[in-house]
Design a protein around this motif. Structure first.
Motif, mmCIF file in Angstrom:
data_model
loop_
_atom_site.group_PDB
_atom_site.id
_atom_site.type_symbol
_atom_site.label_atom_id
_atom_site.label_comp_id
_atom_site.label_asym_id
_atom_site.label_seq_id
_atom_site.Cartn_x
_atom_site.Cartn_y
_atom_site.Cartn_z
ATOM 1 N N SER A 127 -36.133 2.048 -20.758
ATOM 2 C CA SER A 127 -35.781 0.629 -20.783
ATOM 3 C C SER A 127 -35.776 0.093 -19.361
ATOM 4 O O SER A 127 -35.745 0.853 -18.392
ATOM 5 C CB SER A 127 -34.399 0.439 -21.422
ATOM 6 O OG SER A 127 -33.393 0.916 -20.545
ATOM 7 N N GLU A 128 -35.787 -1.223 -19.212
ATOM 8 C CA GLU A 128 -35.779 -1.840 -17.879
ATOM 9 C C GLU A 128 -34.522 -1.455 -17.099
ATOM 10 O O GLU A 128 -34.586 -1.194 -15.905
ATOM 11 C CB GLU A 128 -35.902 -3.363 -17.986
ATOM 12 C CG GLU A 128 -37.290 -3.836 -18.351
ATOM 13 C CD GLU A 128 -38.363 -3.364 -17.376
ATOM 14 O OE1 GLU A 128 -38.154 -3.453 -16.146
ATOM 15 O OE2 GLU A 128 -39.402 -2.876 -17.840
ATOM 16 N N LYS A 131 -34.974 2.097 -15.863
ATOM 17 C CA LYS A 131 -35.915 2.157 -14.740
ATOM 18 C C LYS A 131 -35.249 1.660 -13.458
ATOM 19 O O LYS A 131 -35.359 2.291 -12.403
ATOM 20 C CB LYS A 131 -37.144 1.292 -15.028
ATOM 21 C CG LYS A 131 -38.082 1.839 -16.044
ATOM 22 C CD LYS A 131 -39.236 0.864 -16.219
ATOM 23 C CE LYS A 131 -39.931 1.061 -17.532
ATOM 24 N NZ LYS A 131 -40.963 0.052 -17.763
ATOM 25 N N LYS A 132 -34.580 0.519 -13.559
ATOM 26 C CA LYS A 132 -33.948 -0.074 -12.378
ATOM 27 C C LYS A 132 -32.837 0.840 -11.849
ATOM 28 O O LYS A 132 -32.700 1.015 -10.633
ATOM 29 C CB LYS A 132 -33.393 -1.460 -12.732
ATOM 30 C CG LYS A 132 -32.962 -2.268 -11.545
ATOM 31 C CD LYS A 132 -34.151 -2.653 -10.708
ATOM 32 C CE LYS A 132 -33.686 -3.575 -9.587
ATOM 33 N NZ LYS A 132 -34.661 -3.711 -8.537
ATOM 34 N N THR A 133 -32.059 1.437 -12.746
ATOM 35 C CA THR A 133 -30.977 2.336 -12.331
ATOM 36 C C THR A 133 -31.539 3.550 -11.600
ATOM 37 O O THR A 133 -31.038 3.918 -10.533
ATOM 38 C CB THR A 133 -30.154 2.784 -13.548
ATOM 39 O OG1 THR A 133 -29.559 1.630 -14.155
ATOM 40 C CG2 THR A 133 -29.065 3.759 -13.148
ATOM 41 N N LEU A 134 -32.581 4.167 -12.152
ATOM 42 C CA LEU A 134 -33.172 5.328 -11.495
ATOM 43 C C LEU A 134 -33.780 4.954 -10.148
ATOM 44 O O LEU A 134 -33.650 5.697 -9.172
ATOM 45 C CB LEU A 134 -34.242 5.967 -12.385
ATOM 46 C CG LEU A 134 -33.741 6.672 -13.637
ATOM 47 C CD1 LEU A 134 -34.914 7.270 -14.408
ATOM 48 C CD2 LEU A 134 -32.724 7.743 -13.312
ATOM 49 N N GLN A 135 -34.419 3.801 -10.086
ATOM 50 C CA GLN A 135 -35.013 3.364 -8.818
ATOM 51 C C GLN A 135 -33.934 3.164 -7.755
ATOM 52 O O GLN A 135 -34.065 3.653 -6.635
ATOM 53 C CB GLN A 135 -35.784 2.068 -9.009
ATOM 54 C CG GLN A 135 -36.359 1.546 -7.707
ATOM 55 C CD GLN A 135 -36.942 0.154 -7.844
ATOM 56 O OE1 GLN A 135 -36.992 -0.407 -8.928
ATOM 57 N NE2 GLN A 135 -37.374 -0.404 -6.736
ATOM 58 N N LEU A 136 -32.873 2.466 -8.116
ATOM 59 C CA LEU A 136 -31.809 2.207 -7.148
ATOM 60 C C LEU A 136 -31.089 3.491 -6.748
ATOM 61 O O LEU A 136 -30.671 3.643 -5.600
ATOM 62 C CB LEU A 136 -30.811 1.195 -7.715
ATOM 63 C CG LEU A 136 -31.337 -0.231 -7.865
ATOM 64 C CD1 LEU A 136 -30.347 -1.091 -8.628
ATOM 65 C CD2 LEU A 136 -31.638 -0.834 -6.509
ATOM 66 N N TYR A 137 -30.942 4.416 -7.680
ATOM 67 C CA TYR A 137 -30.225 5.653 -7.391
ATOM 68 C C TYR A 137 -31.064 6.606 -6.535
ATOM 69 O O TYR A 137 -30.612 7.083 -5.500
ATOM 70 C CB TYR A 137 -29.815 6.342 -8.691
ATOM 71 C CG TYR A 137 -28.964 7.571 -8.475
ATOM 72 C CD1 TYR A 137 -27.608 7.459 -8.195
ATOM 73 C CD2 TYR A 137 -29.508 8.835 -8.539
ATOM 74 C CE1 TYR A 137 -26.823 8.580 -7.991
ATOM 75 C CE2 TYR A 137 -28.743 9.964 -8.329
ATOM 76 C CZ TYR A 137 -27.400 9.829 -8.063
ATOM 77 O OH TYR A 137 -26.625 10.943 -7.842
ATOM 78 N N LEU A 151 -26.616 -4.920 -10.465
ATOM 79 C CA LEU A 151 -27.161 -5.287 -11.774
ATOM 80 C C LEU A 151 -26.229 -6.183 -12.580
ATOM 81 O O LEU A 151 -26.594 -6.662 -13.642
ATOM 82 C CB LEU A 151 -27.477 -4.024 -12.592
ATOM 83 C CG LEU A 151 -28.562 -3.092 -12.042
ATOM 84 C CD1 LEU A 151 -28.735 -1.893 -12.952
ATOM 85 C CD2 LEU A 151 -29.873 -3.835 -11.876
ATOM 86 N N GLY A 152 -24.990 -6.353 -12.082
ATOM 87 C CA GLY A 152 -24.021 -7.163 -12.816
ATOM 88 C C GLY A 152 -23.526 -6.487 -14.080
ATOM 89 O O GLY A 152 -23.272 -7.144 -15.086
#
Length: 184
Positions: A127-128, A131-137, A151-152
């Motif tokens: 899910s988006e 993806k965003k969580t893995l990228q930021l982590y 991400l709020g």
């Protein structure tokens, strides 16, 4: 300790001469890095200077108080470094030595393209938020709390996205997508 609280610089210097070697030894054993151990040594003595008024000789000796503070800080720093993948980095000298080793084989460009395509397929199944969580982590080095703020979302949601994404990637990689359906 009371002299240090009164602002006498010689008292802190004497304390440093007496305990610096022991503090650095503890720091080095916990952190396994000389530069980090030196940083922790400085941090401990600055902390002693700042917190000298909290020392109670009725509870423990100055040596015990300093060593306990060192152990706690060293363990905390080690956990922080592990979370930031400090111990997983490659040394440049190791990389240059491994490039000279003839036993290492580099995948052909075709194999690399196939692997990249398969990995992209796997990532598209996330899910988006995942993806965003893995990228930021992994790429940006943020903690779950920092990711949640960006991400709020709540830290619980970010944790959920992270672990679900890792599990989905693990299943895809080891249950056939990367190793079973295509030859690499």
């Amino acid at each position: 300790m009371s002299d240090i609280c009164d602002g006498e610089r010689d008292a802190l210097a004497a304390l440093f001469r007496r305990y610096a070697r022991v503090v650095r030894g503890i720091a080095y054993r916990a952190l396994r890095d000389a530069a980090e151990a030196d940083d922790l040594l400085q941090e401990i003595f600055l902390l002693i200077l700042r917190l000298c008024h909290t020392f109670d000789p009725a509870k423990a000796s100055a040596r015990l108080w300093i060593l306990q503070m060192t152990y706690r800080r060293a363990i905390s720093r080690h956990r922080y470094l592990v979370s930031r993948h400090f111990y997983n980095t490659l040394d440049i000298e190791e990389v240059s030595e491994s490039e000279e080793d003839d036993s290492i084989s580099i995948a052909s460009p075709d194999t690399q393209l196939i692997a990249r395509d398969v990995l992209q397929e796997i990532v598209h199944e996330l899910s988006e938020d995942q993806k965003k969580t893995l990228q930021l982590y992994f790429y940006d080095g943020y903690t779950f709390g920092e990711i949640a703020a960006q991400l709020g979302q709540t830290v619980g949601n970010v944790s959920h996205h992270y672990y679900r994404a890792i599990e989905k990637l693990r299943r895809c990689v080891f249950n056939g997508k990367l190793w079973g359906k295509r030859e690499i």
